[in-house]
Design a protein around this motif. Sequence first.
Motif, PDB file in Angstrom:
ATOM      1  N   ILE A   1       0.836  -1.211   0.000  1.00  0.00           N
ATOM      2  CA  ILE A   1       0.000   0.000   0.000  1.00  0.00           C
ATOM      3  C   ILE A   1       0.864   1.251   0.000  1.00  0.00           C
ATOM      4  O   ILE A   1       0.600   2.213  -0.734  1.00  0.00           O
ATOM      5  N   LEU A   2       1.911   1.251   0.804  1.00  0.00           N
ATOM      6  CA  LEU A   2       2.795   2.419   0.869  1.00  0.00           C
ATOM      7  C   LEU A   2       3.519   2.653  -0.455  1.00  0.00           C
ATOM      8  O   LEU A   2       3.723   3.794  -0.879  1.00  0.00           O
ATOM      9  N   GLU A   3       3.900   1.587  -1.113  1.00  0.00           N
ATOM     10  CA  GLU A   3       4.682   1.710  -2.351  1.00  0.00           C
ATOM     11  C   GLU A   3       3.818   1.990  -3.570  1.00  0.00           C
ATOM     12  O   GLU A   3       4.179   2.805  -4.434  1.00  0.00           O
ATOM     13  N   HIS A   4       2.674   1.344  -3.661  1.00  0.00           N
ATOM     14  CA  HIS A   4       1.861   1.427  -4.881  1.00  0.00           C
ATOM     15  C   HIS A   4       0.574   2.235  -4.706  1.00  0.00           C
ATOM     16  O   HIS A   4      -0.068   2.577  -5.700  1.00  0.00           O
ATOM     17  N   GLY A   5       0.194   2.499  -3.474  1.00  0.00           N
ATOM     18  CA  GLY A   5      -1.061   3.206  -3.229  1.00  0.00           C
ATOM     19  C   GLY A   5      -2.182   2.228  -2.920  1.00  0.00           C
ATOM     20  O   GLY A   5      -2.186   1.095  -3.423  1.00  0.00           O
ATOM     21  N   PRO A   6      -3.141   2.640  -2.101  1.00  0.00           N
ATOM     22  CA  PRO A   6      -4.228   1.732  -1.704  1.00  0.00           C
ATOM     23  C   PRO A   6      -5.100   1.268  -2.859  1.00  0.00           C
ATOM     24  O   PRO A   6      -5.659   0.177  -2.815  1.00  0.00           O
ATOM     25  N   GLU A   7      -5.191   2.085  -3.915  1.00  0.00           N
ATOM     26  CA  GLU A   7      -6.043   1.705  -5.048  1.00  0.00           C
ATOM     27  C   GLU A   7      -5.495   0.501  -5.815  1.00  0.00           C
ATOM     28  O   GLU A   7      -6.230  -0.134  -6.581  1.00  0.00           O
ATOM     29  N   GLU A   8      -4.229   0.171  -5.622  1.00  0.00           N
ATOM     30  CA  GLU A   8      -3.621  -0.957  -6.338  1.00  0.00           C
ATOM     31  C   GLU A   8      -3.697  -2.261  -5.555  1.00  0.00           C
ATOM     32  O   GLU A   8      -3.305  -3.313  -6.067  1.00  0.00           O
ATOM     33  N   LEU A   9      -4.190  -2.215  -4.325  1.00  0.00           N
ATOM     34  CA  LEU A   9      -4.204  -3.426  -3.506  1.00  0.00           C
ATOM     35  C   LEU A   9      -5.125  -4.487  -4.095  1.00  0.00           C
ATOM     36  O   LEU A   9      -4.877  -5.688  -3.944  1.00  0.00           O
TER      37      LEU A   9
END
Length: 218
Positions: free
Chosen positions: A185-193
């Motif tokens: 989440i920190l690296e890619h953003g929550p929308e990518e989870l």
Amino acid sequence: MTMKLKILTCWLMILVLIISCNPVQCEDEEGQEDFDEDDEFDDVPAVPEGMSRENMMKWSAPDLNDEEAHSTRLPSNLKCDGCTAIAFQLSVLIQAFHTSKFAKKGKKAPESDIIDLVEKICDKQVFDSYGVKPMHGVNRLSGPGLEAAEEPGMMQGGGRWPHRLSMMCGEIVGEADEYEIYEYILEHGPEELFSFLCENPDNDTLNSCGGHKPKDEL
């Protein structure tokens, strides 16, 4: 003079009879109220603009198949929706936790904090607002982060649904690892989870959706 007075009096009486109404008729007229032909419809609820009464939607409860009604696990036809809901809750709550406690300090949360947090997120109480709803003739999970939540219809919630989602959440987290989810989440953003947890072709547990797309808010 007397004769003239009698004649005048007689004419006055005749005139009074002509211009006066029947007492019963007058009483009826006085008791009569003005009536508007539309008055009888004043209490009928208004139909939404652009929709006729004939076309108003009739909602019905979802018709569950045997697996949907009795399985202890989330039915196979609802696993993509389930994974989407789980990814939504994990992404929103983990991001909020990090932002409120660690983002300003430029630090990461300790692994023990994330493990505790994810354990709470996978608790069935987090999924109390989820249930199943018929959507375009197919049963879909409905709740925060899901497409069916914005569709009108009757949802069957509670019962087995929160427990099923909680169980699936534990399986996903056990396969992906809590801290790995946090760092993703920190690296890619929550929308990518969603893609990480639900469209991973190398892991059956993390590939519930295949080519399905998440809701925009995820």
